[in-house]
Design a protein around this motif. Structure first.
Motif, PDB file in Angstrom:
ATOM      1  N   ALA A 125       7.538   3.554 -15.704  1.00  5.81           N
ATOM      2  CA  ALA A 125       6.981   4.068 -14.458  1.00  5.81           C
ATOM      3  C   ALA A 125       5.603   4.693 -14.686  1.00  5.81           C
ATOM      4  CB  ALA A 125       7.932   5.085 -13.831  1.00  5.81           C
ATOM      5  N   ALA A 126       5.417   5.338 -15.826  1.00  4.58           N
ATOM      6  CA  ALA A 126       4.149   5.994 -16.104  1.00  4.58           C
ATOM      7  C   ALA A 126       3.026   4.970 -16.264  1.00  4.58           C
ATOM      8  CB  ALA A 126       4.260   6.861 -17.361  1.00  4.58           C
ATOM      9  N   THR A 127       3.321   3.772 -16.749  1.00  3.20           N
ATOM     10  CA  THR A 127       2.298   2.768 -16.966  1.00  3.20           C
ATOM     11  C   THR A 127       2.251   1.730 -15.847  1.00  3.20           C
ATOM     12  OG1 THR A 127       3.806   1.401 -18.273  1.00  3.20           O
ATOM     13  CG2 THR A 127       2.472   3.021 -19.468  1.00  3.20           C
ATOM     14  N   LEU A 128       3.158   1.807 -14.891  1.00  6.00           N
ATOM     15  CA  LEU A 128       3.205   0.855 -13.793  1.00  6.00           C
ATOM     16  C   LEU A 128       2.025   1.091 -12.861  1.00  6.00           C
ATOM     17  CD1 LEU A 128       4.971  -1.377 -12.477  1.00  6.00           C
ATOM     18  CD2 LEU A 128       5.982   0.434 -11.105  1.00  6.00           C
ATOM     19  N   GLU A 129       1.253   0.052 -12.622  1.00  7.36           N
ATOM     20  CA  GLU A 129       0.121   0.166 -11.713  1.00  7.36           C
ATOM     21  C   GLU A 129       0.623  -0.039 -10.292  1.00  7.36           C
ATOM     22  OE1 GLU A 129      -3.608  -0.726 -12.397  1.00  7.36           O
ATOM     23  OE2 GLU A 129      -3.540  -0.567 -14.570  1.00  7.36           O
ATOM     24  N   LEU A 130       0.297   0.899  -9.425  1.00  7.04           N
ATOM     25  CA  LEU A 130       0.704   0.815  -8.032  1.00  7.04           C
ATOM     26  C   LEU A 130      -0.507   0.468  -7.178  1.00  7.04           C
ATOM     27  CD1 LEU A 130       2.941   4.018  -7.843  1.00  7.04           C
ATOM     28  CD2 LEU A 130       3.668   1.658  -8.223  1.00  7.04           C
ATOM     29  N   ASP A 131      -0.394  -0.607  -6.423  1.00  3.24           N
ATOM     30  CA  ASP A 131      -1.498  -0.969  -5.539  1.00  3.24           C
ATOM     31  C   ASP A 131      -1.223  -0.426  -4.130  1.00  3.24           C
ATOM     32  OD1 ASP A 131       0.329  -2.704  -4.342  1.00  3.24           O
ATOM     33  OD2 ASP A 131      -0.574  -4.515  -5.177  1.00  3.24           O
TER      34      ASP A 131
ATOM     35  N   ARG B  18       2.215   1.825   0.248  1.00  2.00           N
ATOM     36  CA  ARG B  18       2.709   1.765   1.640  1.00  2.00           C
ATOM     37  C   ARG B  18       4.226   1.640   1.657  1.00  2.00           C
ATOM     38  NH1 ARG B  18      -1.721  -1.759   2.326  1.00  2.00           N
ATOM     39  NH2 ARG B  18      -0.301  -3.542   2.424  1.00  2.00           N
ATOM     40  N   ILE B  19       4.773   0.833   0.758  1.00  2.00           N
ATOM     41  CA  ILE B  19       6.233   0.673   0.667  1.00  2.00           C
ATOM     42  C   ILE B  19       6.868   2.015   0.326  1.00  2.00           C
ATOM     43  CG2 ILE B  19       8.089  -0.327  -0.734  1.00  2.00           C
ATOM     44  CD1 ILE B  19       6.348  -2.904  -0.883  1.00  2.00           C
ATOM     45  N   LEU B  20       6.345   2.685  -0.692  1.00  2.00           N
ATOM     46  CA  LEU B  20       6.906   3.979  -1.102  1.00  2.00           C
ATOM     47  C   LEU B  20       6.801   5.007   0.016  1.00  2.00           C
ATOM     48  CD1 LEU B  20       5.568   4.123  -4.767  1.00  2.00           C
ATOM     49  CD2 LEU B  20       7.939   3.739  -4.036  1.00  2.00           C
ATOM     50  N   ASP B  21       5.669   5.031   0.706  1.00  2.00           N
ATOM     51  CA  ASP B  21       5.490   5.977   1.799  1.00  2.00           C
ATOM     52  C   ASP B  21       6.529   5.727   2.890  1.00  2.00           C
ATOM     53  OD1 ASP B  21       4.007   8.081   3.226  1.00  2.00           O
ATOM     54  OD2 ASP B  21       3.407   6.442   4.569  1.00  2.00           O
ATOM     55  N   GLN B  22       6.716   4.487   3.274  1.00  2.00           N
ATOM     56  CA  GLN B  22       7.679   4.173   4.332  1.00  2.00           C
ATOM     57  C   GLN B  22       9.113   4.468   3.897  1.00  2.00           C
ATOM     58  OE1 GLN B  22       7.235   3.472   7.571  1.00  2.00           O
ATOM     59  NE2 GLN B  22       5.099   3.909   7.078  1.00  2.00           N
ATOM     60  N   LEU B  23       9.458   4.144   2.657  1.00  2.00           N
ATOM     61  CA  LEU B  23      10.824   4.410   2.187  1.00  2.00           C
ATOM     62  C   LEU B  23      11.103   5.900   2.094  1.00  2.00           C
ATOM     63  CD1 LEU B  23      11.377   1.609  -0.476  1.00  2.00           C
ATOM     64  CD2 LEU B  23      12.383   1.793   1.817  1.00  2.00           C
ATOM     65  N   GLN B  24      10.085   6.698   1.774  1.00  2.00           N
ATOM     66  CA  GLN B  24      10.280   8.151   1.773  1.00  2.00           C
ATOM     67  C   GLN B  24      10.523   8.671   3.187  1.00  2.00           C
ATOM     68  OE1 GLN B  24       8.233  10.502  -1.738  1.00  2.00           O
ATOM     69  NE2 GLN B  24       6.726   9.790  -0.312  1.00  2.00           N
TER      70      GLN B  24
ATOM     71  N   ALA C 279       3.922  13.559  -2.337  1.00  2.00           N
ATOM     72  CA  ALA C 279       2.585  13.179  -1.880  1.00  2.00           C
ATOM     73  C   ALA C 279       2.128  12.038  -2.782  1.00  2.00           C
ATOM     74  CB  ALA C 279       1.632  14.361  -1.976  1.00  2.00           C
ATOM     75  N   LEU C 280       1.796  10.926  -2.189  1.00  2.00           N
ATOM     76  CA  LEU C 280       1.413   9.753  -2.962  1.00  2.00           C
ATOM     77  C   LEU C 280      -0.102   9.705  -3.152  1.00  2.00           C
ATOM     78  CD1 LEU C 280       3.783   7.181  -1.247  1.00  2.00           C
ATOM     79  CD2 LEU C 280       4.032   8.209  -3.511  1.00  2.00           C
ATOM     80  N   PRO C 281      -0.563   9.124  -4.257  1.00  2.00           N
ATOM     81  CA  PRO C 281      -2.008   9.026  -4.484  1.00  2.00           C
ATOM     82  C   PRO C 281      -2.623   8.036  -3.499  1.00  2.00           C
ATOM     83  CG  PRO C 281      -0.813   7.793  -6.156  1.00  2.00           C
ATOM     84  CD  PRO C 281       0.216   8.536  -5.342  1.00  2.00           C
ATOM     85  N   SER C 282      -3.884   8.191  -3.265  1.00  2.00           N
ATOM     86  CA  SER C 282      -4.615   7.216  -2.439  1.00  2.00           C
ATOM     87  C   SER C 282      -4.771   5.942  -3.240  1.00  2.00           C
ATOM     88  CB  SER C 282      -5.988   7.758  -2.071  1.00  2.00           C
ATOM     89  OG  SER C 282      -5.855   8.925  -1.312  1.00  2.00           O
ATOM     90  N   PRO C 283      -4.706   4.803  -2.579  1.00  2.00           N
ATOM     91  CA  PRO C 283      -4.915   3.548  -3.321  1.00  2.00           C
ATOM     92  C   PRO C 283      -6.339   3.461  -3.830  1.00  2.00           C
ATOM     93  CG  PRO C 283      -4.740   3.120  -0.962  1.00  2.00           C
ATOM     94  CD  PRO C 283      -4.448   4.587  -1.175  1.00  2.00           C
TER      95      PRO C 283
END
Length: 166
Positions: free
Chosen positions: A5-11, A16-22, A158-162
């Motif tokens: 998870a620490a090295t996984l790049e999130l685009d 958006r998926i994570l924000d909606q699922l939260q 709180a998710l980072p900005s893309p």
């Protein structure tokens, strides 16, 4: 899994998926795909990747403590007399095994543990004190704070900005 998870790049789509699922993890894959502007197959693949990488730990329903008879919230600091690894582990094991202990953190500096308790009322809190603190000779100090009003409860992150390249 934490390393992945620490090295996984999130685009931007992942975010958006994570924000909606939260906000609402009960969305169907079709509805989630529509909201995040992707195809259902892509959405399903990305959610599976996020689960496999440990970014999504689990999906749960948030319940109302008041409507279920557990309306007293206590935040409790616990200091142990002896802080050896075996003593910390023993207390932690007992704390996390108790259903009314909803969160348990080892903290520093200050107390050894910070517990979030959700109990029905003061008699239920007193019963927990007896079984978890009073009967443990290694518990030196307990300081409890009782919630009189919950101004905010947001379990999401709180998710980072893309990034611009996303």
């Amino acid at each position: 899994m934490a390393e992945i998870a620490a090295t996984l790049e999130l685009d931007a789509t992942d975010l958006r998926i994570l924000d909606q699922l939260q906000r609402d993890a009960s969305l169907t894959n079709q509805a989630l795909a529509t909201v995040v502007h992707t195809s259902p197959a892509t959405c399903l693949r990305r959610v599976k990747r996020l689960v496999d990488a440990g970014v999504i730990e689990r999906q749960v329903a948030l319940l109302s403590p008041q409507r279920l008879g557990a309306g007293l919230t206590a935040i409790v600091e616990v200091t142990l007399d002896r802080q050896g690894a075996e003593h910390l582990q023993a207390f932690e094991a007992r704390a996390v095994a108790d259903a009314e202990v909803r969160q348990c953190y080892r903290v520093t500096p200050g107390p050894d543990f910070l517990l979030m308790l959700q109990v029905a009322d003061m008699p239920a809190y007193h019963a927990l004190v007896q079984r978890l603190f009073t009967q443990d000779a290694n518990v030196r100090n307990v300081k409890a704070f009782f919630s009189v009003h919950r101004a905010k409860f947001e379990p999401g992150l709180a998710l980072p900005s893309p990034t611009l390249s996303s």
